[in-house]
Scaffold this motif. Structure first.
Motif, PDB file in Angstrom:
ATOM      1  N   THR A  18      -2.369   5.907  -0.557  1.00 55.71           N
ATOM      2  CA  THR A  18      -1.128   6.185  -1.029  1.00 55.71           C
ATOM      3  C   THR A  18      -0.356   4.528  -0.815  1.00 55.71           C
ATOM      4  O   THR A  18      -0.602   3.985  -0.098  1.00 55.71           O
ATOM      5  CB  THR A  18      -0.374   7.039  -0.028  1.00 55.71           C
ATOM      6  N   HIS A  48      -3.227  -3.948  -6.014  1.00 57.45           N
ATOM      7  CA  HIS A  48      -4.329  -2.826  -6.176  1.00 57.45           C
ATOM      8  C   HIS A  48      -5.571  -3.153  -5.383  1.00 57.45           C
ATOM      9  O   HIS A  48      -6.519  -2.432  -4.970  1.00 57.45           O
ATOM     10  CB  HIS A  48      -4.566  -2.354  -7.405  1.00 57.45           C
ATOM     11  N   LEU A  94       1.826   1.034 -11.186  1.00 52.53           N
ATOM     12  CA  LEU A  94       1.854   1.690  -9.899  1.00 52.53           C
ATOM     13  C   LEU A  94       3.162   1.721  -9.493  1.00 52.53           C
ATOM     14  O   LEU A  94       3.675   0.467  -9.137  1.00 52.53           O
ATOM     15  CB  LEU A  94       0.660   1.255  -9.243  1.00 52.53           C
ATOM     16  N   ALA A  98       3.241   6.647  -4.898  1.00 56.33           N
ATOM     17  CA  ALA A  98       2.189   7.573  -5.598  1.00 56.33           C
ATOM     18  C   ALA A  98       0.820   7.298  -4.790  1.00 56.33           C
ATOM     19  O   ALA A  98       0.651   6.802  -4.023  1.00 56.33           O
ATOM     20  CB  ALA A  98       1.977   6.703  -6.743  1.00 56.33           C
ATOM     21  N   THR A  99       0.244   8.689  -4.987  1.00 59.49           N
ATOM     22  CA  THR A  99      -0.884   9.065  -4.341  1.00 59.49           C
ATOM     23  C   THR A  99      -1.992   8.305  -5.511  1.00 59.49           C
ATOM     24  O   THR A  99      -1.965   8.719  -6.712  1.00 59.49           O
ATOM     25  CB  THR A  99      -1.519  10.175  -3.895  1.00 59.49           C
ATOM     26  N   VAL A 100      -3.130   7.511  -5.110  1.00 59.28           N
ATOM     27  CA  VAL A 100      -4.080   7.177  -6.151  1.00 59.28           C
ATOM     28  C   VAL A 100      -5.432   7.369  -5.752  1.00 59.28           C
ATOM     29  O   VAL A 100      -5.613   7.585  -4.486  1.00 59.28           O
ATOM     30  CB  VAL A 100      -3.872   5.576  -6.324  1.00 59.28           C
ATOM     31  N   ARG A 102      -9.280   5.883  -6.655  1.00 61.23           N
ATOM     32  CA  ARG A 102     -10.034   4.759  -6.935  1.00 61.23           C
ATOM     33  C   ARG A 102     -11.510   5.521  -7.033  1.00 61.23           C
ATOM     34  O   ARG A 102     -12.128   5.688  -6.000  1.00 61.23           O
ATOM     35  CB  ARG A 102      -9.911   3.799  -5.861  1.00 61.23           C
ATOM     36  N   ASP A 130      -3.354   7.521 -10.675  1.00 65.12           N
ATOM     37  CA  ASP A 130      -2.284   8.466 -10.194  1.00 65.12           C
ATOM     38  C   ASP A 130      -1.943   9.622 -11.093  1.00 65.12           C
ATOM     39  O   ASP A 130      -2.832  10.012 -11.464  1.00 65.12           O
ATOM     40  CB  ASP A 130      -0.739   7.437 -10.018  1.00 65.12           C
ATOM     41  N   GLY A 131      -0.843  10.112 -10.426  1.00 65.15           N
ATOM     42  CA  GLY A 131      -0.747  11.758 -11.215  1.00 65.15           C
ATOM     43  C   GLY A 131      -0.585  11.490 -12.738  1.00 65.15           C
ATOM     44  O   GLY A 131      -0.787  12.631 -13.244  1.00 65.15           O
TER      45      GLY A 131
END
Length: 272
Positions: A18, A48, A94, A98-100, A102, A130-131
């Motif tokens: 997150t 990132h 991003l 946000a929830t990401v 990988r 992400d979403g």
């Protein structure tokens, strides 16, 4: 004959994370003032690298402090690992909160015989989503080889360097970037280990140099470039000030002795 480890191509791992306020604050504390500010709650270029890193337990690390080979990366016998370069494609920003996800996959393993011995080149493809879907696509290139018989030469006499940014390669900078990316590779913080590998001093991370070049490019363009390709050319050591320069889309990291240690090329949005 060397093993080709081709059966490791396609191996993948998926991790989640997150974009917290703490990640933003740590990235800023580590690299400011050498950051492009894209806007409120939007991740600066290169943040990132700290998202969803590998988190090996202590018994899952090798003598060099990095994740044991044979878990995700192939069990290559050469002990010395180096960052060779890569490519970063930023499809959209991003945002904080946000929830990401990988997803990392080994895309290529090759063996080359050079004048200093054999070495393996491993490429890993990453997708960060992400979403709304994929936001960043990245390729990271790693090299594994034996330490040089006579060690790496120290930096030569200082010369007058003209650069847009002058960055002090302090041990604190290296430690903080290692902590931000959860990078346990000892060449960045353990001087004795670095010298055992043949280096005269601690090494500045390849991704750290990439982040600085990428942020300088964004500052010059006024926007984050759509793609950034880079390669590492020579070791960059701690303990001195180095330069980061821009010249019509080409970026360089320059040691105090004038040697270019990393070079990058940007592709701005709307260009090929």
């Amino acid at each position: 004959m060397a093993d080709d480890f081709r059966d490791w191509v396609g191996r993948s791992v998926t991790r989640a994370d997150t974009l917290t306020q703490r990640l933003f604050d740590e990235f800023d504390a580590t690299l400011a003032p050498f950051l492009f500010e894209p806007g409120d709650r939007i991740a600066p270029p290169g943040l990132h690298f700290g998202l969803a890193p590998a988190l090996p337990k202590a018994d899952e690390t090798g003598p060099d402090g990095a994740e044991l080979k044979g878990l995700f990366l192939p069990p290559i016998p050469q002990p010395r690992r180096m960052w060779a370069g890569g490519s970063i494609e930023m499809l959209r920003p991003l945002r904080q909160g946000a929830t990401v996800i990988r997803t990392s996959a080994i895309s290529d393993v090759s063996f080359k015989q050079g004048s200093s011995g054999g070495m393996y080149l491993v490429s890993v493809e990453h997708g960060i989503a992400d979403g709304e879907g994929t936001a960043i696509r990245e390729r990271q290139d790693l090299v594994f080889r034996d330490p040089p018989r006579e060690g790496v030469p120290p930096v030569g006499p200082a010369v007058n360097i003209k650069a847009d940014w002058q960055v002090d390669a302090t041990p604190l900078l290296l430690f903080r970037f290692s902590a931000f990316t959860f990078n346990g590779h000892r060449i960045h913080y353990d001087l004795r280990h670095a010298r055992e590998e043949g280096y005269p001093d601690l090494l500045v991370h390849g991704p750290l140099q990439a982040v600085l070049m990428l942020n300088l490019a964004a500052e010059k363009l006024g926007d984050v470039p759509q793609r950034f390709d880079y390669r590492c050319l020579a070791p960059l050591f701690a303990g001195a000030r180095f330069g980061v320069s821009w010249d019509a889309g080409t970026l360089r990291v320059i040691r105090p002795d004038g040697v270019t240690t990393a070079e990058g090329q940007v592709h701005a949005r709307g260009t090929s």
